[in-house]
Design an enzyme around this catalytic site. Structure first.
Site, mmCIF file in Angstrom:
data_model
loop_
_atom_site.group_PDB
_atom_site.id
_atom_site.type_symbol
_atom_site.label_atom_id
_atom_site.label_comp_id
_atom_site.label_asym_id
_atom_site.label_seq_id
_atom_site.Cartn_x
_atom_site.Cartn_y
_atom_site.Cartn_z
ATOM 1 N N GLN A 1 0.851 -5.977 6.117
ATOM 2 C CA GLN A 1 -0.429 -6.643 5.900
ATOM 3 C C GLN A 1 -0.792 -6.657 4.421
ATOM 4 O OE1 GLN A 1 -2.256 -4.520 9.793
ATOM 5 N NE2 GLN A 1 -3.789 -5.611 8.609
ATOM 6 N N ARG B 1 -8.902 -3.540 13.303
ATOM 7 C CA ARG B 1 -9.784 -4.714 13.281
ATOM 8 C C ARG B 1 -11.197 -4.314 12.862
ATOM 9 N NH1 ARG B 1 -9.107 -9.860 17.282
ATOM 10 N NH2 ARG B 1 -10.115 -11.276 15.891
ATOM 11 N N CYS B 2 -11.253 -3.608 11.762
ATOM 12 C CA CYS B 2 -12.562 -3.160 11.295
ATOM 13 C C CYS B 2 -12.484 -2.790 9.836
ATOM 14 C CB CYS B 2 -13.042 -1.986 12.132
ATOM 15 S SG CYS B 2 -12.839 -0.353 11.444
ATOM 16 N N GLU C 1 -13.354 -9.320 12.292
ATOM 17 C CA GLU C 1 -13.484 -8.063 13.018
ATOM 18 C C GLU C 1 -14.843 -7.892 13.703
ATOM 19 O OE1 GLU C 1 -12.836 -5.925 9.413
ATOM 20 O OE2 GLU C 1 -14.873 -5.152 9.395
#
Ligand code: CDP
Length: 795
Positions: free
Chosen positions: A228, A375-376, A749
């Site tokens: 990522q 996802r945060c 997110e």
């Protein structure tokens, strides 16, 4: 210079600019099976790597016998810590500067830890070889629970750290302890609740993998990997291996979901790269599903105590919280270096609360390391859960409607920019507007009546209504406060307009399915008046793309999206000079029209010139004194983060007989400022809500007392499927970010962060009339039934 697109009027102008539902460019290759993932890469002579993992959670390695593995036909090498030691690669730094074994040197600290690597001509042979490695373990007592790990007689896990005498990892605090205690002492009402945000796993469809490909001719190491954040990975690879950065190339091809799981560097990547250098052959490593769940970065595992102090009429005066964090065997949380508890200290949420205090203790345990931002944005999920659950607890204590108590405490629109008591600078917000829309969409009052009717009639199925009015914090930097391993968290875009008027945009972030090839092209189309079809977006190759910090924490739009807009405006500046030259006019007499996307003479719109004509001019007729070409790069260090928000309302039916929970209604209203592509946003919201449902209802990485991962595969770690996902009703409001060049905030997110407390609040709400205050996630039927039983509601 023109303040960017106006949210009231922008519509993409038919060219696929901001606000248009442009179909995702990348889907053409994904839906026709032409995606190119790490495991699709095949190189001549490529070898395969299998990692042998420890069956024990805590054990000293007395001996490793490789001989039988080396006898297997096709096995080329068996690597252990000793072999890596020779090359200075036995350990690697985590993102929090802890030192993690690449292959276990001396002591195993969690089940499935990497012990040896077998390299063979094909994957099956490598696996056969791994089964033939004989490891002599001295098994030690493990401790997997953070509370127990801090007890005096707990086995010491980190005896490799000098001076470490217990399993204590770190302490952190924020806010004003004394002032908060005073408010609590004097408050009319106080409430307290303990809640575990259980250990989750991001579980992307594609597991982690790499192909190390060392070219001895060029003395260059290329690593194709599921990353990522390719650039920071190159920097770290270079530091660890002692190879200069220009001799390392990281290529992150198509990535099948990341969700934070592909931010850290894992031993498998290092082994594949090291083996390739040593053997001078390409080496592929791709992990299996259970390896991914059991050994790579987990998320959450925060045991939180929340407290609120309030007046009798529901005005919240202070928040206090303490967290016990399970960090696993290493401190390998993936968050900006200066934030040991991530962005948890945004726990005052959407509310105008003057006083707050939070503290945290983290412990080492014999579990896999992690604490990734699933996802945060770095623990904002835990913070949102804490405050949104506590507001419901307070509402129940006071007998107030949970919508009403939120309305009473929201930061009002006129208070933005707003500084929170723990130091956050919220850019913009209109929380009541989002809540009002959600209440209307959910038909809130009617459901409240229905809820009461069912209680009165002693119905078999109770109704619960849950609300979450969350505030997010996304888009790290600024660089001075946020860095990864010392590298400031800016991001970048490089735009080249070619002679025929088409363009290539390269960005420092890395899509994992979010649709960047479309949305970044839309930003440039909007800012240059180009057609979105004429723009190609590239990313994921450190040899060609500008340096960036990668995609996680919904930072792509706030940071690289801003860089794309600013770079496009730099191109536009130059385009103006060329336009004036082509129009044989003075630059002062030329203006740009966002709607037509053309430059024209002021007062004479018919004397206009398109970007295609300008591009030709830049290469074929450039003005004297100007450089030829039409390109620009921008490295964007955001002045602040962006603060998207939303209100989610969930209505559930709880079966008093079975404890099963059915979703009756699911409303999600989001505000991410100016919207680039509403269709992509909708997709992001749907996916994130599904993950929120998984969190609230199903998912948990569990361990037994011996340190065995009992929730380490998809038979036991339950992901939601389409069967568990209800229809979502989505809505939106638009409150632009005042500091972002195109007024956009991140969004990816928000649904995962915002939805779990709404779901838990709904289930609690169904039983609140009988005194139930809290239920732990995942809310499996047996847990719900226990609560029903406790409340005397079970039938
Ligand atoms: O960093 P990440 O891409 O995961 O998150 P994001 O910046 O929130 O973007 C997720 C997707 O939604 C991207 O394709 C964005 O360009 C798109 N998006 C949008 O269309 N409008 C916004 N205001 C924010 C995001």
């Amino acid at each position: 210079e023109d303040g960017g697109p106006d949210p009231e009027t922008f519509c993409g102008h038919g060219r696929g600019g901001m606000g248009e539902e442009v179909k995702r460019k990348e889907d053409q290759r994904f839906i026709t099976g032409r995606g190119n993932y790490v495991d699709d890469i095949k190189k001549p002579g490529m070898l395969h790597c299998e990692i042998l993992r420890s069956p024990h959670a805590h054990a000293r390695i007395k001996n490793i016998d490789k001989s039988r593995a080396l006898d297997v036909d096709g096995v080329v090498a068996v690597l252990t810590a000793d072999d890596l030691l020779e090359h200075g690669l036995a350990t690697m730094p985590t993102l929090m500067a802890d030192t993690q074994d690449v292959l276990v040197n001396d002591k195993v600290k969690f089940q499935s830890q990497e012990v040896a690597a077998v390299i063979a001509t094909d994957r099956y042979t490598a696996k056969d070889g791994a089964q033939k490695v004989v490891v002599d373990y001295e098994v030690l007592d493990p401790v997997v629970d953070a509370h127990k790990a801090l007890e005096e007689d707990a086995p010491l896990i980190r005896d490799d750290i000098e001076g470490q005498t217990d399993n204590h990892c770190l302490d952190w605090e924020t806010g004003d302890e004394e002032a908060t205690a005073k408010v609590f002492d004097e408050a009319d009402v106080t409430v307290k609740e303990q809640m575990l945000y259980q250990r989750l796993h991001p579980a992307p469809i594609e597991t982690c993998g790499a192909v190390g490909d060392y070219d001895p001719g060029k003395d260059k190491l290329t690593v194709h990997m599921t990353s990522q954040a390719p650039h920071i990975h190159r920097t770290l690879f270079s530091q660890v291996a002692g190879i200069p950065e220009h001799k390392v190339r990281i290529v992150s091809p198509d990535v099948g979901g990341g969700f934070g799981n592909k931010v850290p560097i894992y031993p498998g990547y290092v082994v594949a790269a090291a083996a390739s250098v040593v053997l001078e052959k390409p080496v592929k490593w791709v992990e299996e599903r259970s390896e991914n769940i059991q050994s790579t970065g987990f998320a959450r595992d925060y045991d939180m105590t929340g407290e609120l102090a309030a007046t009798k009429d529901g005005k919240i005066q202070a928040v206090r919280t303490h967290v016990l964090a399970n960090h696993g065997a290493y401190n390998a949380v993936a968050q900006p270096s200066k934030f040991p508890a991530g962005f948890f200290n945004i726990f005052t949420g959407s509310y105008d609360i003057d006083t707050a205090y939070g503290s945290l203790t983290a412990a080492y345990t014999n579990t896999a390391p992690g604490g990734v931002a699933y996802r945060c944005s770095f623990r904002v999920t835990e913070a949102v859960y804490l405050i949104e659950r506590m507001v419901k607890v307070l509402a129940d204590e006071l007998g107030m409607d949970p919508a009403e108590i939120r309305r009473k405490n929201f930061i009002p629109p006129e208070k933005f920019p707003y500084k929170s008591p723990t130091g956050w600078n919220y850019d913009s917000g209109d929380y009541e507007k989002a809540l009002d829309l959600a209440l209307e969409m959910a038909d809130y009052d009617a459901y409240r009546e229905e809820q009461q009717r069912r209680i009165d009639e002693d119905a078999d199925k109770l109704l619960g209504i849950g609300i979450s009015s969350f505030t997010e914090v996304v888009g790290a930097g600024p660089g001075k406060t946020c860095d990864i391993a010392g590298v400031e968290m800016f991001d970048s875009a490089d735009i080249r307009v070619h002679p025929n008027g088409s363009a290539t945009v390269r960005v420092g972030v890395q899509t994992q399915g979010q649709g960047h090839e479309t949305t970044f092209a839309q930003i440039v189309a909007e800012e240059l008046g180009m057609d979105v079809e004429d723009i190609t977006v590239e990313h994921g190759d450190t040899d060609t793309d500008p340096y960036g910090l990668g995609t996680y924490g919904s930072r792509s739009t706030p940071v690289a999206g801003a860089a794309a807009a600013v770079a496009a405006r730099k191109v536009r500046e130059k385009a103006k000079t060329i336009a004036a030259n082509e129009l044989e006019a003075s630059e002062d007499d030329v203006t740009w029209d966002r709607e037509t996307g053309e430059f024209h003479l002021i007062g004479a719109p018919d004397r206009s010139i398109t970007i295609t004509e300008i591009a030709a001019g830049a290469y074929m007729n450039h003005p004297a004194g100007e450089e030829p070409g039409l390109e620009a790069v921008d490295y964007y260090d955001p002045p602040e983060m962006t603060y998207p928000f939303g209100s989610y309302i969930v209505v559930v039916e709880v079966d008093r007989e079975t404890g099963e929970v059915e979703f009756e209604k699911f409303v999600a209203v989001d505000d991410c400022g100016n919207r680039i592509n509403p269709m992509i946003i909708e997709g992001q919201i749907h996916g994130g809500l599904a993950q929120g449902i998984g969190t609230a209802m199903l998912e948990h990485v569990t361990y037994d007392d011996n340190g065995n991962v009992t929730g380490g595969d998809f038979m036991n770690y339950l992901l939601p499927t389409s069967m568990e996902i209800p229809e979502f009703e989505t809505g939106y409001t638009v409150t632009p970010s005042p500091h972002h060049p195109i007024g956009a905030k991140g969004v990816g997110e928000s649904p995962t962060v915002g939805s779990p407390p709404a779901i838990v609040n709904a289930v609690v709400d169904a039983m609140a009339h009988a005194g139930i205050k809290h239920i732990e996630m995942p809310m499996t039927p047996d847990r719900v039934w226990e609560k029903l039983d406790e409340a005397g509601l079970a039938i």
